[in-house]
Design a protein around this motif. Structure first.
Motif, PDB file in Angstrom:
ATOM      1  N   PHE A  11     -36.518   0.727-135.925  1.00 52.04           N
ATOM      2  CA  PHE A  11     -35.419   1.171-136.746  1.00 52.04           C
ATOM      3  C   PHE A  11     -34.848  -0.069-137.427  1.00 52.04           C
ATOM      4  N   ASN A  12     -34.995  -0.093-138.744  1.00 52.09           N
ATOM      5  CA  ASN A  12     -34.477  -1.222-139.531  1.00 52.09           C
ATOM      6  C   ASN A  12     -33.204  -0.787-140.233  1.00 52.09           C
ATOM      7  N   VAL A  13     -32.086  -1.373-139.884  1.00 55.70           N
ATOM      8  CA  VAL A  13     -30.805  -0.950-140.446  1.00 55.70           C
ATOM      9  C   VAL A  13     -30.027  -2.144-140.947  1.00 55.70           C
ATOM     10  N   PRO A  14     -29.173  -1.938-141.957  1.00 52.73           N
ATOM     11  CA  PRO A  14     -28.327  -3.039-142.438  1.00 52.73           C
ATOM     12  C   PRO A  14     -27.137  -3.237-141.506  1.00 52.73           C
ATOM     13  N   GLU A  15     -26.594  -4.419-141.544  1.00 51.43           N
ATOM     14  CA  GLU A  15     -25.374  -4.688-140.784  1.00 51.43           C
ATOM     15  C   GLU A  15     -24.310  -3.666-141.127  1.00 51.43           C
ATOM     16  N   GLY A  16     -23.597  -3.227-140.108  1.00 52.15           N
ATOM     17  CA  GLY A  16     -22.514  -2.276-140.339  1.00 52.15           C
ATOM     18  C   GLY A  16     -22.948  -0.821-140.260  1.00 52.15           C
ATOM     19  N   ALA A  17     -24.237  -0.571-140.261  1.00 56.78           N
ATOM     20  CA  ALA A  17     -24.733   0.801-140.210  1.00 56.78           C
ATOM     21  C   ALA A  17     -24.659   1.352-138.797  1.00 56.78           C
ATOM     22  N   THR A  18     -24.818   2.660-138.704  1.00 57.20           N
ATOM     23  CA  THR A  18     -24.919   3.347-137.420  1.00 57.20           C
ATOM     24  C   THR A  18     -26.378   3.714-137.190  1.00 57.20           C
ATOM     25  N   VAL A  19     -26.846   3.476-135.994  1.00 60.17           N
ATOM     26  CA  VAL A  19     -28.225   3.836-135.647  1.00 60.17           C
ATOM     27  C   VAL A  19     -28.200   4.595-134.330  1.00 60.17           C
ATOM     28  N   ALA A  20     -29.043   5.599-134.251  1.00 58.93           N
ATOM     29  CA  ALA A  20     -29.097   6.404-133.032  1.00 58.93           C
ATOM     30  C   ALA A  20     -30.545   6.767-132.731  1.00 58.93           C
ATOM     31  N   PHE A  21     -30.850   6.847-131.462  1.00 54.89           N
ATOM     32  CA  PHE A  21     -32.196   7.227-131.071  1.00 54.89           C
ATOM     33  C   PHE A  21     -32.151   7.880-129.694  1.00 54.89           C
TER      34      PHE A  21
END
Lengths: 111, 111
Positions: A11-21
């Motif tokens: 999962f590649n996300v930008p700073e500040g983003a929300t990631v869930a798995f």
């Protein structure tokens, strides 16, 4: 079927983003659930336990869904330092002393 | 309080050689275990111990022996090294609350 399965990502996300798995487990009688964090070439370290009612630790929220047999981890306001592999851990089918580990979900936070 | 310590950090063996990986913990935990971690796979349990004098096999015990003469120490012995035993080995100890603490790992290469 593996006892614990995870989407490997990444999962590649930008700073500040929300990631869930999520992580699914096969034994409906499992009682203990944990998320561990593992940095590259380092030992796994406990991130948080997962309780039936769900629990939060700062920017991290863990949920347990017994009906569908999965646990989830959500990271809010992602930091570069959150880049790691997250391991889902469940107690064993036959012995509460034995923990079963998922292969891990890799998260990369980019600037 | 050093937690869980492991030696050596790196080791190269030739096929057929034997060696002992050392593990010690200073948290007075009864439960200790050995895992191996291979790329793309979760941690797999090799052997575990629920107290001094008591050991049992995990998921992948073949080719390995353990002993537990004291609460603190839990060495893992490779009887006759094979290339399939090339891996990263983690020792862990577990509190009564279920939280597991890992050592820094031993990176073993068998040629």
């Amino acid at each position: 079927r593996k006892e614990v399965e995870q989407d490997p990502g990444p999962f590649n996300v930008p700073e500040g983003a929300t990631v869930a798995f999520n992580c699914t487990y096969s034994n409906s009688a499992s009682q203990s659930f944990f998320w561990y964090r593992q940095d590259c070439r380092k030992e796994p370290k406990l991130l948080m336990s997962v309780y039936s009612s769900g629990n939060e630790d700062g920017r991290f929220t863990a949920q347990l869904n017994r009906a569908s047999q999965y646990i989830s981890l959500l990271i809010r306001d992602s930091k570069l330092s959150d880049s790691a592999t997250y391991l889902c851990v469940v107690n064993s089918l036959f012995n509460d002393y034995k923990l079963s580990f998922g292969a891990g979900t890799t998260v990369t936070v980019r600037a | 309080n050093a937690g869980v310590t492991q030696t050596p950090k790196f080791q190269v063996l030739k096929t057929g050689q034997s060696m002992t990986l050392q593990c010690a913990q200073d948290m007075n935990h009864e439960y200790m275990s050995w895992y191996r971690q291979d790329p793309g796979m979760g941690l797999r349990l090799i052997h575990y111990s629920v107290g001094a004098g008591i050991t049992d096999q995990g998921e992948v015990p073949n080719g390995y022996n353990v002993s537990r003469s004291t609460t603190e120490d839990f060495p893992l012995r490779l009887l006759s090294a094979a290339p399939s035993q090339t891996s990263v080995y983690f020792c862990a100890s577990r509190s009564t609350g279920g939280w597991q603490y890992f050592g820094p790992g031993t990176r073993l290469t068998v040629t």
